[in-house]
Enzyme design. Sequence first.
Site, PDB file in Angstrom:
ATOM      1  N   GLY A 259      76.262  32.632  67.838  1.00  0.00           N
ATOM      2  CA  GLY A 259      77.466  33.293  68.346  1.00  0.00           C
ATOM      3  C   GLY A 259      78.491  32.305  68.870  1.00  0.00           C
ATOM      4  N   ALA A 260      78.058  31.424  69.735  1.00  0.00           N
ATOM      5  CA  ALA A 260      78.974  30.473  70.354  1.00  0.00           C
ATOM      6  C   ALA A 260      78.177  29.417  71.101  1.00  0.00           C
ATOM      7  CB  ALA A 260      79.906  31.188  71.330  1.00  0.00           C
ATOM      8  N   MET A 261      78.891  28.374  71.588  1.00  0.00           N
ATOM      9  CA  MET A 261      78.202  27.281  72.286  1.00  0.00           C
ATOM     10  C   MET A 261      79.033  26.797  73.459  1.00  0.00           C
ATOM     11  SD  MET A 261      75.607  25.272  72.504  1.00  0.00           S
ATOM     12  CE  MET A 261      75.543  24.106  73.850  1.00  0.00           C
ATOM     13  N   GLU A 262      78.339  26.637  74.590  1.00  0.00           N
ATOM     14  CA  GLU A 262      78.999  26.403  75.876  1.00  0.00           C
ATOM     15  C   GLU A 262      79.342  24.953  76.183  1.00  0.00           C
ATOM     16  OE1 GLU A 262      75.679  27.362  75.520  1.00  0.00           O
ATOM     17  OE2 GLU A 262      74.432  26.361  77.014  1.00  0.00           O
ATOM     18  N   GLU A 296      79.540  32.399  77.612  1.00  0.00           N
ATOM     19  CA  GLU A 296      79.742  30.942  77.496  1.00  0.00           C
ATOM     20  C   GLU A 296      80.442  30.412  78.737  1.00  0.00           C
ATOM     21  OE1 GLU A 296      77.937  29.888  75.258  1.00  0.00           O
ATOM     22  OE2 GLU A 296      77.810  31.725  74.078  1.00  0.00           O
ATOM     23  N   HIS A 299      78.068  29.977  81.620  1.00  0.00           N
ATOM     24  CA  HIS A 299      77.200  28.804  81.473  1.00  0.00           C
ATOM     25  C   HIS A 299      77.761  27.592  82.212  1.00  0.00           C
ATOM     26  CE1 HIS A 299      73.749  29.601  79.021  1.00  0.00           C
ATOM     27  NE2 HIS A 299      74.403  29.951  77.935  1.00  0.00           N
ATOM     28  N   GLU A 318      69.427  30.507  80.025  1.00  0.00           N
ATOM     29  CA  GLU A 318      69.776  31.629  79.148  1.00  0.00           C
ATOM     30  C   GLU A 318      69.466  32.989  79.779  1.00  0.00           C
ATOM     31  OE1 GLU A 318      71.785  31.244  76.990  1.00  0.00           O
ATOM     32  OE2 GLU A 318      71.599  29.163  76.338  1.00  0.00           O
TER      33      GLU A 318
HETATM   34  N1  B3K Z   1      73.349  27.858  74.111  1.00  0.00           N
HETATM   35  C1  B3K Z   1      73.798  28.343  72.833  1.00  0.00           C
HETATM   36  C2  B3K Z   1      72.712  28.519  71.849  1.00  0.00           C
HETATM   37  C3  B3K Z   1      72.302  27.293  71.140  1.00  0.00           C
HETATM   38  C4  B3K Z   1      71.315  27.619  70.054  1.00  0.00           C
HETATM   39  C5  B3K Z   1      70.781  26.438  69.359  1.00  0.00           C
HETATM   40  N2  B3K Z   1      69.993  26.796  68.214  1.00  0.00           N
HETATM   41  C6  B3K Z   1      74.565  29.608  72.953  1.00  0.00           C
HETATM   42  C7  B3K Z   1      74.337  30.398  74.177  1.00  0.00           C
HETATM   43  O1  B3K Z   1      73.266  30.861  74.468  1.00  0.00           O
HETATM   44  O2  B3K Z   1      75.260  30.534  74.922  1.00  0.00           O
HETATM   45 ZN    ZN Z   2      73.613  31.174  76.473  1.00  0.00          ZN
END
Ligand code: B3K
Ligand code: ZN
Length: 853
Positions: A259-262, A296, A299, A318
């Site tokens: 979905g997305a990355m922080e 995000e 996070h 998470e």
């Molecule tokens: N921290 C990332 C997920 C990374 C997944 C790597 N395979 C997104 C999230 O949980 O916000």
């Molecule tokens: Zn996350």
Amino acid sequence: MTQAQAKYLKDYKSPDYTITHVDLHFSLNGKETLVTAKSQVKRLNESATTLILDGDDLQITQLLLDGEPVSYTTEKGQLIINDLPATFELTIVTLLDPEANLALEGLYMSDGAYCTQCEAEGFRRITYFLDRPDVLAIYTVQVEADKQAFPYLLSNGNRVASGPLDGGRHFVRWFDPFPKPAYLFALVAGDFDLLEDKYRTRSGRDVALQVFVDKGNLNKAHHAIASLKKSMKWDEERFNLEYDLDIYMIVAVDFFNMGAMENKGLNVFNTKYVLADTASATDDDYHGIESVVGHEYFHNWTGNRVTCRDWFQLSLKEGLTVFRDQEFSSDVGSRAVNRIHAVKVMKNQQFAEDAGPMAHAIRPESVIEMNNFYTVTVYNKGAEVIRMMHTLLGETGFQAGMKCYFERHDGQAVTCDDFVSAMEDASGVDLTQFRLWYRQSGTPEVTVTEEHDVESSEYRLHITQKTQPTGEQTEKLPLHIPFDLELLSSQGDSLLNRVLNVTQERQTFVFENMPTKPVPSLLQNFSAPVRLSFNYCVEQLMLLIRFASSDVAKWDASVALFSQAVWQNVDNLHTNRAMHIDTRLIDAIKGLLLEEGLDKALLAEILQFPNVATLSEQVTQVALDELILARSFVVEEIATGCEDEMLARYRELRGIDEAASRALKNACLQLLLKISDEHQILAKSQYDDAQNMTDSLGALSALNGEQSELREQLLHDFQLRWADTPLVMDKWLTLQATCPGEDRIAAIKSLTGHSAFSFSNPNRVRSLIGAFAAANTEVFHQQDGEGYALLTDVIIKLNKLNPQVAARIITPLIQFKKFDSTRQTKMKDSLAQILALPDLSKDLYEKVAKALG
Ligand code: B3K
Ligand code: ZN
């Protein structure tokens, strides 16, 4: 063949060396991309003289120690240097080909733009490094590229310098003052449209907000930026947390595994969670964007400022961040509907994971491929565990715990245990037994029986708990379960609301002054992630639907009532009796349709009725063919019985421009189309008149329950209209993937050759193949095994191309245990075919090998 070796939590050792500062220099140049990493290394363990760095598929062109060449060896991807001093500067130059990186991990190309994904272990595909979350360094990053093709050069933190270079190139230099683990590093280079805004924090600092989208999409970025501002404000108000840099950037890319990355200050997002306008995005899409943007953003404190010591602690960030995003959505929207959605994820997906070969605790103890552990267990059950602590401590106690957590651990990499200790110390609540939730996997089964004693006016609840052994863990102990209870009088008055502490295998709770037998509303709001069993009779459930104080409890009772009717008919089919339905169920639904004050969004949820997959999760062995028949029968009976009321609601809601009204209207339409083709005309005119995607898609979904000429015609029109909008074509692919009918498999196969589909784009794969396997239960599990064969072919193809996506969409195939032996045999044959692949990825190996035992 990749090494498929497990790593264990018990083997955790703090690092011998750390990297305090790193200066990264990227010369972006297609296949000749050069990365220079200059790291300041410091010894932590006095007796250490050897440094071992992580790397994955790297080509090294230079290595210098304090500016001088030094000898090194590489082994199993790692780089080893011996006889080292206590502090030194290490310079490593690597040569990368981002265009060839189809796994979308490390540095890769998305539609002409460079971008990175480093969590969990992607940084080691960029340079040799201490790629572990407990090594926190301060980053300076210089990015250089052709100015015309890549006008924007982005990385974490604040922009500190920029300028032209020879040959039409330019550079930008970034500095991030917050020490961070390598997984939070990010780089993006490309040509985008930019939407800008700003946010003034509560303490009066101005933060520049920037959303970068593909050219031509600027008008679709407004909702994302509004959601970001809402999130920033909410986190100040509810959690007392402020943003810490001067700039916050979001880049939307088309090729993204999740979905997305922080990444610190530079979030990279899947376009699906950024782009929206009412013509192309549904109300659900809008909601999804708000919640992922929030997730995000949250996070930044829970994940970035305080991060994980090791990847076994993933739920530390998470689970907590999902809890925070759920609370955000509930505070700014409908708490009941958000809770229902969260409960559905738990009951449909997480319980299934617990019952399958990939069962693991929210803090797993062994991992082969970390990417396989970004699961509904770590995320969603993790959030439930945080929610239980919130229930036990109350909002005040919980916030005191959060404050203590940040005071103790800001800037550190810590464990789940550290989090629980902060909660415990700040609130004074003993969480000793509660901690077991972190290490015990599986879904506890909680069985409740009741007893009423007229003489003593006592009402008693006997509660037992039992967790069945799971594949990786045989011994299970009783958990501390906060059990939220309401007792109602037979007139529907609330007599008592209380959270019981269930801590033993068997317990009895006695309620005095109950001259008549009350009706219990058990495990309200899903106060613990357990399977509840209680022998409700129809009258009790009908009373709860009408009078329970909690809207979630009303919904829950409606699910129970519907499910009972389905299982009774499965039984009827087994014993060759005619199917039939208790008319009180129809009356209950009719009552809800006529009830004036009832929340429309809640009613829409109730009318969606549990699907076949959800119902399957209620039992350990499922007779799928009978279940499909029985469910259709019950739905049709309800729809027939409530036809007039649904038509009336449908007509009343048409033209009301509001999300809850649209949801209810579409739920009614879906049911109306189950009873008669005559109602197709409603779908047709809704589609023709639609002013937004929710209405268009609502009409198409209602028609998608069976094949018809009208369905074909409208899908064709939809395709012509949206051919140039990939995110909408994804909806079209999903409609095709989830329609029943004998020719479906051939249709899906041929769609893999359609111009709207591509194996290299994860969104496309998920929309067609992922949706087919996860949501078209009927066809995926079709008796001849062709559904399994289709998924298997795709997985074999993706094994090399994109192992992460392959390992994600395989889930329905490894959860074979509850099906009949014919289906099980076919599913296992498919898995065996995958296991036999000569170049099987770690990702697939871990799941398939576990499934086949
Ligand atoms: N921290 C990332 C997920 C990374 C997944 C790597 N395979 C997104 C999230 O949980 O916000
Ligand atoms: Zn996350």
